[in-house]
Scaffold this active site. Structure first.
Site, PDB file in Angstrom:
ATOM      1  N   GLN A   1      20.093   5.749  11.327  1.00  0.00           N
ATOM      2  CA  GLN A   1      21.291   5.022  11.763  1.00  0.00           C
ATOM      3  C   GLN A   1      20.949   3.872  12.714  1.00  0.00           C
ATOM      4  OE1 GLN A   1      23.897   6.897  14.558  1.00  0.00           O
ATOM      5  NE2 GLN A   1      25.662   5.643  14.017  1.00  0.00           N
TER       6      GLN A   1
ATOM      7  N   GLY B   1      11.355   5.954  12.046  1.00  0.00           N
ATOM      8  CA  GLY B   1      12.755   6.282  11.731  1.00  0.00           C
ATOM      9  C   GLY B   1      13.555   5.043  11.375  1.00  0.00           C
TER      10      GLY B   1
ATOM     11  N   ARG C   1       9.953   9.666   4.407  1.00  0.00           N
ATOM     12  CA  ARG C   1       9.932   9.815   2.944  1.00  0.00           C
ATOM     13  C   ARG C   1      10.796   8.758   2.281  1.00  0.00           C
ATOM     14  NH1 ARG C   1      10.451  15.439   3.972  1.00  0.00           N
ATOM     15  NH2 ARG C   1      12.699  15.083   4.035  1.00  0.00           N
TER      16      ARG C   1
ATOM     17  N   TYR D   1      18.401  20.709  20.422  1.00  0.00           N
ATOM     18  CA  TYR D   1      18.314  19.248  20.546  1.00  0.00           C
ATOM     19  C   TYR D   1      18.108  18.861  22.015  1.00  0.00           C
ATOM     20  CZ  TYR D   1      19.941  14.379  20.066  1.00  0.00           C
ATOM     21  OH  TYR D   1      20.052  13.018  20.075  1.00  0.00           O
TER      22      TYR D   1
END
Ligand code: SER
Length: 317
Positions: A12, A8, A36, A142
């Site tokens: 952010q 990742g 990606r 989540y």
């Protein structure tokens, strides 16, 4: 020597964490793992990058093998708003992806950092000064994935000796990469809109308190915990950490001190409001302070000053 993979890495937190890790441990020793989206700018130019989709076991394993990785910062995850819209995707990335990371860490003897979140709590959790160890019955997808993640990380440490460590991040505010699809994102967007238009329409109600933290502290939290003496850690995963707690009115007032013409109105997003209402108003992070010396640097005033001055230069150039 440390050989680090960040999953990742274009996200952010990942984008800024990767650059900081490269500064501390050497550019070539920190691989930016992407799903990606290819990295750009400094992230691409300053060190190696690889496709390392956490839901693709073989792809992830081949990167760990190729670079002889011994430490994984697993930042790839689906945030709360997107997770409500696409629960299947959230389950796949946040659960199956984490499981792949842990299995590979077990095989290659890697240390792992995994962020949990304030989203791991729910409406039956004590909402004020939420303790480290308390009721966790989240009502969001989540949150379900985050609690499961905390438990499986504890399990991998106890059962297989994998050195898993993690914090429960609050909303993270930053001026570089935008967050994607979280409930706390308003607290980032408000600064951009304050600079661009001097006004902001908030998607959460006045009085919605949540914990927040400025990015430099979020990065320090991850690295400091990973560097902490293992013997001192009683908890290992899911440390409550926070730097401040505010509602939309309080952050707007702090911006008004710097930009007096700034105004805010409301257009509430019911889904996000429901998520925010189920999360704590403020966390007690004394356990992190005691066990590994957690100590955030930025309060709201310092963060607002820095955010506005950085964004002023970035946007108005
Ligand atoms: N910032 C995250 C979100 O809003 C919480 O961990 O989804």
């Amino acid at each position: 020597m440390k050989r680090i993979l960040v999953t990742g890495s274009v996200g952010q937190i990942g984008s800024e964490l990767t650059l900081e890790l490269r500064k501390r441990y050497g550019n070539d020793n920190v691989v930016a793992g992407v799903n990606r989206t290819q990295p750009t700018g400094l992230l691409k130019d300053s060190g190696p990058w690889e496709l390392a989709n956490c839901t693709d076991f073989e792809q992830l394993k081949s990167v760990v093998k190729k670079y002889e990785i011994d430490t994984i910062y697993h930042l790839a995850a689906i945030l709360s708003g997107v997770a409500e819209a696409k629960p299947d995707l959230a389950w796949n990335v946040n659960i199956n992806g984490l499981y792949n990371v842990l299995e590979i860490a077990r095989e290659f003897n890697c240390k792992v950092f995994i962020p949990s979140s304030i989203g791991a709590f729910g409406p039956s959790t004590p909402p004020d000064k939420t303790p480290q160890d308390t009721i966790q019955r989240p009502t969001t997808m989540y949150g379900v994935t985050k609690v499961s993640g905390e438990l499986i990380c504890d399990y991998y440490y106890k059962r297989f000796g994998v050195d898993t460590r993690g914090v429960r991040y609050p909303g993270i505010i930053s001026n570089d990469t935008l967050p994607g699809g979280g409930t706390t994102d308003y607290a980032v967007e408000i600064y951009y809109e304050a600079i661009r238009n001097k006004k902001f329409t908030c998607n959460l109600k006045a009085g919605t308190f949540m914990d927040m933290m400025y990015m430099p502290d979020a990065i320090n939290a991850a690295i400091q915990l990973m560097e902490a003496d293992s013997d001192k850690l009683i908890h290992r995963n899911a440390f409550n950490v926070t730097a401040m707690s505010f509602d939309p009115e309080i952050i707007a007032a702090s911006i008004k001190k710097v930009i007096p013409e700034f105004t805010m109105d409301y257009n509430v997003d019911e889904v996000k409001q429901g998520i925010a209402d189920s999360w704590p108003n403020s966390l007690d992070d004394s356990t992190a302070k005691e066990e590994w010396g957690w100590n955030p640097e930025y309060d709201l005033e310092a963060m607002t000053k820095d955010m506005l001055s950085v964004l002023e230069k970035k946007i108005n150039v």
